[in-house]
Design a protein around this motif. Sequence first.
Motif, PDB file in Angstrom:
ATOM      1  N   GLU A 131       0.837  -1.208   0.000  1.00 32.03           N
ATOM      2  CA  GLU A 131       0.000   0.000   0.000  1.00 32.03           C
ATOM      3  C   GLU A 131       0.869   1.254   0.000  1.00 32.03           C
ATOM      4  N   VAL A 132       1.951   1.226   0.782  1.00 31.33           N
ATOM      5  CA  VAL A 132       2.851   2.372   0.867  1.00 31.33           C
ATOM      6  C   VAL A 132       3.797   2.426  -0.328  1.00 31.33           C
ATOM      7  N   ALA A 133       4.369   1.289  -0.707  1.00 34.83           N
ATOM      8  CA  ALA A 133       5.433   1.267  -1.718  1.00 34.83           C
ATOM      9  C   ALA A 133       4.915   1.291  -3.150  1.00 34.83           C
ATOM     10  N   ASP A 134       3.837   0.605  -3.421  1.00 32.65           N
ATOM     11  CA  ASP A 134       3.338   0.468  -4.799  1.00 32.65           C
ATOM     12  C   ASP A 134       2.499   1.697  -5.168  1.00 32.65           C
ATOM     13  N   VAL A 135       3.172   2.779  -5.485  1.00 38.11           N
ATOM     14  CA  VAL A 135       2.534   4.074  -5.703  1.00 38.11           C
ATOM     15  C   VAL A 135       1.516   4.027  -6.834  1.00 38.11           C
ATOM     16  N   ASN A 136       1.841   3.349  -7.912  1.00 36.48           N
ATOM     17  CA  ASN A 136       0.916   3.318  -9.055  1.00 36.48           C
ATOM     18  C   ASN A 136      -0.088   2.160  -8.982  1.00 36.48           C
ATOM     19  N   HIS A 137      -0.041   1.393  -7.905  1.00 40.24           N
ATOM     20  CA  HIS A 137      -1.001   0.306  -7.635  1.00 40.24           C
ATOM     21  C   HIS A 137      -1.106  -0.708  -8.766  1.00 40.24           C
ATOM     22  N   ASP A 138       0.071  -1.085  -9.313  1.00 37.89           N
ATOM     23  CA  ASP A 138       0.070  -2.097 -10.369  1.00 37.89           C
ATOM     24  C   ASP A 138       0.398  -3.490  -9.824  1.00 37.89           C
ATOM     25  N   GLY A 139       0.490  -3.621  -8.512  1.00 38.39           N
ATOM     26  CA  GLY A 139       0.724  -4.929  -7.905  1.00 38.39           C
ATOM     27  C   GLY A 139       2.185  -5.332  -7.828  1.00 38.39           C
ATOM     28  N   GLN A 140       3.086  -4.409  -8.153  1.00 40.76           N
ATOM     29  CA  GLN A 140       4.515  -4.692  -8.059  1.00 40.76           C
ATOM     30  C   GLN A 140       5.240  -3.393  -7.697  1.00 40.76           C
ATOM     31  N   ILE A 141       6.469  -3.533  -7.211  1.00 41.55           N
ATOM     32  CA  ILE A 141       7.241  -2.374  -6.772  1.00 41.55           C
ATOM     33  C   ILE A 141       8.416  -2.182  -7.726  1.00 41.55           C
ATOM     34  N   SER A 142       8.450  -1.034  -8.391  1.00 43.10           N
ATOM     35  CA  SER A 142       9.544  -0.707  -9.302  1.00 43.10           C
ATOM     36  C   SER A 142      10.734  -0.190  -8.495  1.00 43.10           C
ATOM     37  N   PHE A 143      11.882  -0.040  -9.157  1.00 40.49           N
ATOM     38  CA  PHE A 143      13.040   0.519  -8.462  1.00 40.49           C
ATOM     39  C   PHE A 143      12.756   1.941  -8.000  1.00 40.49           C
ATOM     40  N   SER A 144      12.077   2.711  -8.803  1.00 44.39           N
ATOM     41  CA  SER A 144      11.728   4.081  -8.433  1.00 44.39           C
ATOM     42  C   SER A 144      10.869   4.096  -7.164  1.00 44.39           C
ATOM     43  N   GLU A 145       9.896   3.212  -7.096  1.00 46.77           N
ATOM     44  CA  GLU A 145       9.041   3.121  -5.910  1.00 46.77           C
ATOM     45  C   GLU A 145       9.843   2.629  -4.704  1.00 46.77           C
ATOM     46  N   PHE A 146      10.730   1.684  -4.928  1.00 46.30           N
ATOM     47  CA  PHE A 146      11.592   1.147  -3.873  1.00 46.30           C
ATOM     48  C   PHE A 146      12.497   2.255  -3.324  1.00 46.30           C
ATOM     49  N   SER A 147      13.039   3.051  -4.215  1.00 54.40           N
ATOM     50  CA  SER A 147      13.911   4.156  -3.830  1.00 54.40           C
ATOM     51  C   SER A 147      13.138   5.180  -3.004  1.00 54.40           C
ATOM     52  N   ARG A 148      11.936   5.483  -3.435  1.00 53.99           N
ATOM     53  CA  ARG A 148      11.078   6.429  -2.712  1.00 53.99           C
ATOM     54  C   ARG A 148      10.773   5.906  -1.314  1.00 53.99           C
ATOM     55  N   LEU A 149      10.474   4.628  -1.200  1.00 53.75           N
ATOM     56  CA  LEU A 149      10.188   4.014   0.092  1.00 53.75           C
ATOM     57  C   LEU A 149      11.420   4.080   0.997  1.00 53.75           C
ATOM     58  N   ASP A 150      12.582   3.810   0.442  1.00 57.23           N
ATOM     59  CA  ASP A 150      13.826   3.878   1.204  1.00 57.23           C
ATOM     60  C   ASP A 150      14.027   5.281   1.780  1.00 57.23           C
ATOM     61  N   GLU A 151      13.782   6.301   0.965  1.00 54.63           N
ATOM     62  CA  GLU A 151      13.927   7.686   1.434  1.00 54.63           C
ATOM     63  C   GLU A 151      12.920   8.002   2.532  1.00 54.63           C
ATOM     64  N   GLN A 152      11.686   7.520   2.396  1.00 56.95           N
ATOM     65  CA  GLN A 152      10.667   7.754   3.414  1.00 56.95           C
ATOM     66  C   GLN A 152      11.058   7.090   4.737  1.00 56.95           C
ATOM     67  N   LEU A 153      11.546   5.851   4.661  1.00 55.84           N
ATOM     68  CA  LEU A 153      11.963   5.148   5.870  1.00 55.84           C
ATOM     69  C   LEU A 153      13.127   5.862   6.539  1.00 55.84           C
ATOM     70  N   GLU A 154      14.047   6.341   5.743  1.00 58.49           N
ATOM     71  CA  GLU A 154      15.195   7.067   6.290  1.00 58.49           C
ATOM     72  C   GLU A 154      14.746   8.338   7.000  1.00 58.49           C
ATOM     73  N   GLN A 155      13.808   9.056   6.420  1.00 62.30           N
ATOM     74  CA  GLN A 155      13.299  10.258   7.055  1.00 62.30           C
ATOM     75  C   GLN A 155      12.601   9.938   8.374  1.00 62.30           C
ATOM     76  N   LEU A 156      11.851   8.844   8.414  1.00 62.97           N
ATOM     77  CA  LEU A 156      11.205   8.428   9.658  1.00 62.97           C
ATOM     78  C   LEU A 156      12.239   8.113  10.738  1.00 62.97           C
ATOM     79  N   LEU A 157      13.313   7.435  10.344  1.00 64.39           N
ATOM     80  CA  LEU A 157      14.357   7.094  11.315  1.00 64.39           C
ATOM     81  C   LEU A 157      15.060   8.347  11.820  1.00 64.39           C
ATOM     82  N   GLU A 158      15.239   9.353  10.961  1.00 66.25           N
ATOM     83  CA  GLU A 158      15.867  10.596  11.384  1.00 66.25           C
ATOM     84  C   GLU A 158      14.972  11.337  12.380  1.00 66.25           C
ATOM     85  N   ILE A 159      13.679  11.292  12.160  1.00 64.36           N
ATOM     86  CA  ILE A 159      12.730  11.955  13.066  1.00 64.36           C
ATOM     87  C   ILE A 159      12.757  11.296  14.436  1.00 64.36           C
ATOM     88  N   GLU A 160      12.841   9.973  14.463  1.00 67.66           N
ATOM     89  CA  GLU A 160      12.832   9.233  15.726  1.00 67.66           C
ATOM     90  C   GLU A 160      14.155   9.348  16.476  1.00 67.66           C
TER      91      GLU A 160
END
Length: 161
Positions: A131-160
């Motif tokens: 739900e979070v990673a598959d931005v275009n909802h095609d049922g798979q995660i592209s490298f671009s989506e994976f990269s975006r998720l990685d950045e989001q997780l990193e930002q969450l860890l920095e906040i914590e």
Amino acid sequence: MAPSIVKLTPEQLSLFRRDFDLMDLDKDGKITPLELKTFMEALGETKDIPTEVDRIFKRMDINEDSVIDFDEFLIACQRKLRKDALRARFAVIDTDASGYISFEEAKAFFGFKQDNDLSEEDQEFLNAVFEVADVNHDGQISFSEFSRLDEQLEQLLEIEA
């Protein structure tokens, strides 16, 4: 917020300094567009060099002073290393090398059995990941989506932190 920078080993730092110094033809601590163009021509580059120099400067000249200093050069090298590491992590999960992470590949990566008997909690977890990673909802995660998720997780860890 920019993704964190990869820590460099002394050997990497030394190699990057050597590479920078090779391009800094007048040894003033800065690479100009002309120096980069000259360096690329000396390497036998065949692309449209002026366009390539412009592209490189847009990406690397952070303070937009029309030169690349060693700090800007290092940041670009670190970003490249980080992206390469992210591609390697993606490739570990993308076991069929399709360029996408399927639900089944994600299930295997997280250690769930390949049969369809996921617990409700495990199913909810995987659904939440997609739900979070598959931005275009095609049922798979592209490298671009994976990269975006990685950045989001990193930002969450920095906040914590």
